[in-house]
Design a protein around this motif. Structure first.
Motif, PDB file in Angstrom:
ATOM      1  N   GLY A 223      -3.429   4.451  -8.195  1.00 12.86           N
ATOM      2  CA  GLY A 223      -2.970   5.105  -6.989  1.00 12.86           C
ATOM      3  C   GLY A 223      -3.941   6.001  -6.275  1.00 12.86           C
ATOM      4  O   GLY A 223      -3.534   6.943  -5.630  1.00 12.86           O
ATOM      5  N   VAL A 224      -5.268   5.756  -6.342  1.00 14.00           N
ATOM      6  CA  VAL A 224      -6.177   6.659  -5.634  1.00 14.00           C
ATOM      7  C   VAL A 224      -6.631   6.099  -4.299  1.00 14.00           C
ATOM      8  O   VAL A 224      -7.263   6.796  -3.524  1.00 14.00           O
ATOM      9  CB  VAL A 224      -7.433   6.974  -6.484  1.00 14.00           C
ATOM     10  N   LEU A 225      -6.334   4.848  -4.017  1.00 14.35           N
ATOM     11  CA  LEU A 225      -6.769   4.240  -2.777  1.00 14.35           C
ATOM     12  C   LEU A 225      -5.561   3.759  -1.989  1.00 14.35           C
ATOM     13  O   LEU A 225      -5.217   2.586  -2.000  1.00 14.35           O
ATOM     14  CB  LEU A 225      -7.722   3.062  -3.043  1.00 14.35           C
ATOM     15  N   ALA A 226      -4.940   4.685  -1.295  1.00 17.24           N
ATOM     16  CA  ALA A 226      -3.716   4.362  -0.574  1.00 17.24           C
ATOM     17  C   ALA A 226      -3.951   3.355   0.538  1.00 17.24           C
ATOM     18  O   ALA A 226      -3.052   2.614   0.928  1.00 17.24           O
ATOM     19  CB  ALA A 226      -3.119   5.644   0.011  1.00 17.24           C
TER      20      ALA A 226
ATOM     21  N   MET B 132     -11.198   5.487 -11.934  1.00 16.22           N
ATOM     22  CA  MET B 132     -10.156   5.390 -10.911  1.00 16.22           C
ATOM     23  C   MET B 132      -9.012   4.528 -11.438  1.00 16.22           C
ATOM     24  O   MET B 132      -9.089   3.293 -11.401  1.00 16.22           O
ATOM     25  CB  MET B 132     -10.722   4.785  -9.610  1.00 16.22           C
ATOM     26  N   PRO B 133      -7.955   5.131 -11.936  1.00 14.26           N
ATOM     27  CA  PRO B 133      -6.854   4.363 -12.528  1.00 14.26           C
ATOM     28  C   PRO B 133      -6.259   3.358 -11.554  1.00 14.26           C
ATOM     29  O   PRO B 133      -6.031   3.649 -10.392  1.00 14.26           O
ATOM     30  CB  PRO B 133      -5.827   5.450 -12.884  1.00 14.26           C
ATOM     31  N   GLY B 134      -6.037   2.142 -12.053  1.00 15.04           N
ATOM     32  CA  GLY B 134      -5.352   1.122 -11.283  1.00 15.04           C
ATOM     33  C   GLY B 134      -6.166   0.438 -10.216  1.00 15.04           C
ATOM     34  O   GLY B 134      -5.667  -0.419  -9.500  1.00 15.04           O
ATOM     35  N   VAL B 135      -7.432   0.804 -10.088  1.00 15.40           N
ATOM     36  CA  VAL B 135      -8.281   0.228  -9.051  1.00 15.40           C
ATOM     37  C   VAL B 135      -9.114  -0.908  -9.645  1.00 15.40           C
ATOM     38  O   VAL B 135      -9.628  -0.800 -10.753  1.00 15.40           O
ATOM     39  CB  VAL B 135      -9.211   1.301  -8.441  1.00 15.40           C
ATOM     40  N   THR B 136      -9.222  -1.997  -8.914  1.00 19.05           N
ATOM     41  CA  THR B 136     -10.045  -3.132  -9.314  1.00 19.05           C
ATOM     42  C   THR B 136     -11.320  -3.142  -8.489  1.00 19.05           C
ATOM     43  O   THR B 136     -11.274  -2.979  -7.274  1.00 19.05           O
ATOM     44  CB  THR B 136      -9.289  -4.459  -9.095  1.00 19.05           C
TER      45      THR B 136
END
Length: 428
Positions: free
Chosen positions: A42-45, A87-91
């Motif tokens: 959730g860091v890149l809305a 960055m959690p959840g980011v690919t």
């Protein structure tokens, strides 16, 4: 023209996507690499699915492919791998394209990446004319251009862009570093062997200015066409000048051939020395130590500089059949890592915000050390002056350089006010 790879190959068309798990070997392709799932969330809305896409636009088969090419792709992979967990959840996804050293093809791929592939940052781009074309494609976009491959100072001068950061080196840094150090070592008279295009002219001009400013003199110069097969007439003119130093204001194959032929003609054996204004590790490898020994050069990175650079080189070599990274390839890693740090800090991939974060966050990595990104887009860090070892001094494969001195970041690059960048004027 996109090809997905999940196992034993790599996309080799205009545009290739590299996917799969981290790891693997280059031997049968990179089945590895570049699709890296990070651990956070959730860091890149503004990015659907939380994705950052890096495009390595490079020379996969031409004269710069040894110093960039597949090694640049691996370097980007390693940067993504090292950022895993931040960055959690980011690919992070890495795709690659071959610009074939053609500005029109490079700009076309870049435009396609931005319009259709939603690439967030374009990396590498050796060959200055291609880089300048890509610079214009990204200028008013939401994507960054992290230029580790090109040497033109136009990128931080009149052509500077708020979306571009020039990472590894430029012609001013190379010419200033080598010429100043060689004159300081007693090499006061110079003759230039110059590639007859903008890049070579810039190297000669910048180095000649430093030679004159530091008490040396330029005895003359001769210009040769790019990719010249025979340097005999040019080298004989340089030899006849009786200058102490023959400055090689060329690159890649031209530098390799001019060094080899200078040895064949006995020029270096007669006492004249060569100073290469752009030469990388793979060029020395191609020339061989017997011919390259004693040559002076400036680089931003050397794999055997310290424990950290050696550790990176070992990881790189494991994916590259034992080859060691060049400065350009290390620059892809370092620039990509700093970009990802800025994305995390900004919470977005929007270029305006990421560029601001890249300038705000200090450079601090294990390859390039500490530094800053200036308003003109110049990444400022230490440079290093080297001399190529003799065969007797080299103790192992790729053990090529003697470190003569470190050029501090404050002295390594052209002063901000001297570049003519409109962004610097606005800041003032």
């Amino acid at each position: 023209m996109t090809r997905a790879v999940t196992g034993g190959g790599i996309g080799r068309g205009v545009n290739g996507r590299i996917g799969g798990r981290i790891g693997g070997r280059i031997g049968g392709g990179i089945g590895a690499a570049a699709l890296v799932a990070l651990t956070a969330t959730g860091v890149l809305a503004d990015e659907p699915g939380g994705r950052v896409k890096l495009g390595v636009l490079t020379d996969m088969s031409g004269f710069a492919s040894d110093s960039t090419g597949m090694g640049s792709v691996v370097a980007a992979q390693l940067a993504a791998e090292d950022f895993a967990g931040e960055m959690p959840g980011v690919t992070i996804e890495v795709i690659t394209g071959d610009h074939q050293n053609k500005p029109d093809l490079g700009s076309s791929i870049a435009r396609q990446w931005l319009d259709r592939e939603q690439v967030n940052a374009i990396l590498d781009v050796p060959f200055s004319s291609v880089a300048l074309a890509v610079n214009e494609v990204t200028r008013n976009s939401k994507a960054m251009f992290i230029a580790s491959g090109p040497g033109t100072t136009e990128l931080t001068g009149p052509k500077c862009s708020p979306n571009t950061v020039q990472w590894t080196y430029d012609t001013w840094a190379l010419a200033n570093g080598t010429a100043r150090a060689v004159v300081g070592e007693g090499g006061r008279s110079w003759y230039f062997l110059t590639a007859d295009y903008a890049f070579g002219h810039a190297l000669e001009k910048d180095a000649g200015s430093v030679v004159a400013a530091t008490g040396g003199q330029v005895a003359g110069s001769v210009r040769h066409p790019p990719n010249a097969p025979d340097f005999s007439s040019y080298l004989l003119q340089a030899q006849a000048s009786k200058a102490q130093i023959i400055g090689l204001a060329n690159a890649v194959g031209d530098t390799i051939n001019s060094v080899k032929q200078a040895t064949e003609f006995g020029i270096t054996a007669s006492g004249q020395k060569l100073a290469a204004l752009l030469m990388q590790l793979t060029d020395v490898n191609a020339v061989g130590l017997q011919s390259a020994q004693g040559l002076y050069l400036t680089e931003a990175f050397y794999w055997d500089l310290n424990a950290d650079t050696r550790a990176f080189a070992d990881r790189f070599a494991a994916k590259m059949k034992g080859r060691r990274p060049t400065g350009n390839q290390a620059g892809v890693y370092s620039g990509a890592l700093h970009y990802l740090k800025a994305v995390k800090a900004a919470g977005t991939t929007d270029a305006a915000k990421v560029a601001a974060a890249m300038r705000e966050i200090p450079i601090d990595d294990k390859l390039f050390g500490k530094g800053t990104v200036r308003v003109d887009g110049r990444a400022v860090h230490d440079m290093h002056f080297f001399q190529v070892k003799s065969p007797a001094e080299s103790k192992a494969e790729w053990d090529y350089y003697k470190h003569i001195k470190t050029i501090p970041a404050a002295d390594a690059f052209r002063p901000l006010e001297a570049g003519g960048c409109p962004l610097a004027d606005k800041k003032a």
